[in-house]
Every structure is written in C-alpha cells, then in structure tokens.
Write a protein that holds these residues in place. Structure first.
Motif, short mmCIF file in Angstrom:
data_model
loop_
_atom_site.label_atom_id
_atom_site.label_comp_id
_atom_site.label_asym_id
_atom_site.label_seq_id
_atom_site.Cartn_x
_atom_site.Cartn_y
_atom_site.Cartn_z
N LEU A 8 9.20 -14.71 26.17
CA LEU A 8 10.43 -14.57 25.40
C LEU A 8 11.13 -15.91 25.19
CD1 LEU A 8 11.88 -11.26 26.91
CD2 LEU A 8 10.60 -11.57 24.77
N GLY A 11 9.49 -17.41 22.27
CA GLY A 11 9.98 -16.75 21.06
C GLY A 11 11.37 -17.21 20.70
N LEU A 15 12.56 -19.12 17.22
CA LEU A 15 13.51 -18.45 16.34
C LEU A 15 14.77 -19.28 16.13
CD1 LEU A 15 13.06 -14.84 17.76
CD2 LEU A 15 12.47 -15.58 15.44
N VAL A 46 5.76 -15.19 15.74
CA VAL A 46 6.12 -14.87 17.12
C VAL A 46 5.06 -13.97 17.75
CG1 VAL A 46 7.79 -13.67 18.59
CG2 VAL A 46 8.60 -15.21 16.79
N TYR A 50 2.77 -14.85 21.02
CA TYR A 50 2.68 -13.99 22.20
C TYR A 50 1.22 -13.63 22.49
CZ TYR A 50 7.77 -13.11 22.00
OH TYR A 50 9.14 -13.23 22.01
N LEU A 121 14.70 -11.70 18.60
CA LEU A 121 14.10 -11.84 19.92
C LEU A 121 14.13 -10.51 20.67
CD1 LEU A 121 12.97 -13.83 22.10
CD2 LEU A 121 15.31 -13.89 23.01
N THR A 124 11.40 -8.29 19.68
CA THR A 124 10.02 -8.70 19.98
C THR A 124 9.59 -8.34 21.40
OG1 THR A 124 10.61 -10.94 20.75
CG2 THR A 124 10.21 -10.65 18.37
N ALA A 128 5.76 -8.65 23.29
CA ALA A 128 5.44 -9.45 24.48
C ALA A 128 4.79 -8.58 25.56
CB ALA A 128 6.71 -10.10 25.01
#
Length: 265
Positions: A8, A11, A15, A46, A50, A121, A124, A128
């Motif tokens: 994360l 990510g 972002l 993203v 991951y 985020l 997402t 992940a």
C-alpha cells in the motif's frame, strides 16, 4: 500482514506523485476534469505493481490485472472522450468548486486531487490482498468474484453504449433515454459500476485476510447511490429535461434495475 502495508505504501507513493503531475497539467489546460480520467486509469499501474511485488501466484495475478485493466482503461477512455469533447468547458462539479474557492482555487484543487489519491488507495486494498496470496490454485470465491466483475463490466459498457447511441440521434434532443437497461434503472451505469466492485471484494475473500477488502462494497454503494453518482446526475437531468425527467423518476427505479412501477424506489 506486514507485506500489506508495504504494498500500500508503494501504491500511495505512485498515486500521490501522479496526482501532482495531473494537477500541474490541469493548471496548464485550465480544466480540472482530467482528474477523473487519471483517477480511473491509475488503478491499472497500481494493480501491475502489486502483482509484480506481491509474490503471489502468477495465474491469479494475471487474472487480477486483466480484470482491473479491463475496468480501469475502459472507464478512463470513456471519460477522456467526454472531457475532450467538452474542453475548454470544465465539468460543472469542478467549475462550482473553483467558483466557491475563488483566488485560492488552484492551491485547494491540489489538496482535492490528493484526496482522490487517498480514495484510490483505499479501493486498491482488495488488489493488494489478492496479489499477496501464494496459494497455487483458485478458490471458489475467486471465480465468483471474477464472474461478478465480468457481469459488471459488460453491464456498464452496454449501458454506456445505449446512452451514447440515444444521444447521437438528433431526434432525441431534450428527451430522456429509456432504451435497453435505462428502462429498468435510471442509472444502470452506476449500478453495474457497483457490481464490479462487489466482484473485486468477493475475489479478495479467496485470499488470507480477504475480509479486509470487503469495505469496497458498501463504500462504492454509498458513493454511487448517495455520493458523487446518482445525486449529481439526477440534479443535472432535472435541470435539462424538467417534467420529462420527473415522469421518468416516477416510473423507473433509481439504482437497482427492476420492472417499471408507479412509484419508483
């Protein structure tokens, strides 16, 4: 669990930097509407990151990236065409923010763009979790989640295509689209967008700690139904179509597709 914060963090870094670049581009174009295009497109890189860093099972990673890219890039392309066709006029949402913020609009828009980065985020997290799953086989819930996402993708694309076809006919100017899926829901595109995220949430349940990704289901329902989706679209349609849209409201469900009725829900 220690690997999840690391993914994360990657990510988030991407972002945040991407949104700074998009903000700078929006200043040059004098059009903040491009953030919608960038936000949608950002999920693909993203998801790729991951999958690359997560050390999960390759076939699962490939399916994840394929589903995310199919949703993300289709939506980004659709929004790009809309923003391009309306440019240099800015989307009414951003124009209203700019008018409200006055002389500090540019600086505050940067903060707004970063809020979009954080929102992306949060969404997402299921990606992940999926990318961290090393189990060398698909679970039943993963197939169910993937199927839901595909259904959502097909439904959203069909709704967008039906609306675009309706709008290209000059005879329909000022009328309300009630073709195809639009006869059963006033916002089938938003409904199927939510179905897509239901699919991602269910897909994540096949991975360890997958329940941590379930938040996307109620979150996206709220955003689509009560946040930036339905309310803004309804207000815009009432302004442009008036009584014709009020009649449509009376007979057609707001969000979840269903048969026509006298009192819409």
């Amino acid at each position: 669990m220690t690997a999840l914060p690391s993914l994360l963090a990657v990510g988030l870094g991407f972002l945040v930097l991407m949104m700074v670049a998009v903000w700078l581009l929006s200043l040059r174009l004098r059009n903040a509407g491009i953030v919608d295009v960038a936000w949608s497109a950002a999920f693909t890189p993203v998801a790729v990151a991951y999958a690359w860093l997560g050390a999960g099972w390759a076939p699962r990673d490939a399916l994840l990236v394929a589903l995310v890219a199919a949703w993300s890039l289709r939506l980004a392309s659709y929004l790009y065409v809309r923003v391009r066709n309306e440019h240099p006029h800015e989307d009414s949402r951003y124009a209203a923010l700019r008018a409200h913020w006055g002389s500090s609009a540019n600086a505050k828009m940067l903060g707004f763009f970063q809020v979009q980065a954080l929102a992306a985020l949060v969404l997402t997290v299921p990606f992940a979790l999926i990318a961290l799953n090393p189990t060398p086989a698909f679970a039943a819930l993963e197939w169910v989640g993937a199927a839901l996402t595909v259904v959502g993708l097909a439904g959203e694309a069909l709704a967008d295509r039906q609306l675009a076809r309706f709008r290209t006919n000059p005879a329909n100017k000022g009328r309300v689209c009630q073709d195809g899926l639009w006869a059963y829901s006033r916002h089938p595109n938003y409904f199927f967008e939510w179905v897509i995220w239901c699919g991602f949430g269910v897909f994540a349940l096949g991975s360890p700690n997958g329940w941590l990704g379930l938040h996307v289901i109620p979150l996206m329902f709220y955003v689509m139904r009560y946040g930036t989706g339905v309310p803004y679209a309804e207000a815009s349609s009432l302004r442009s179509r008036g009584d014709a849209y009020r009649e449509y409201q009376r007979t057609t469900n707001v969000f979840i597709p269903g048969p026509r009725r006298n009192l819409a829900i």
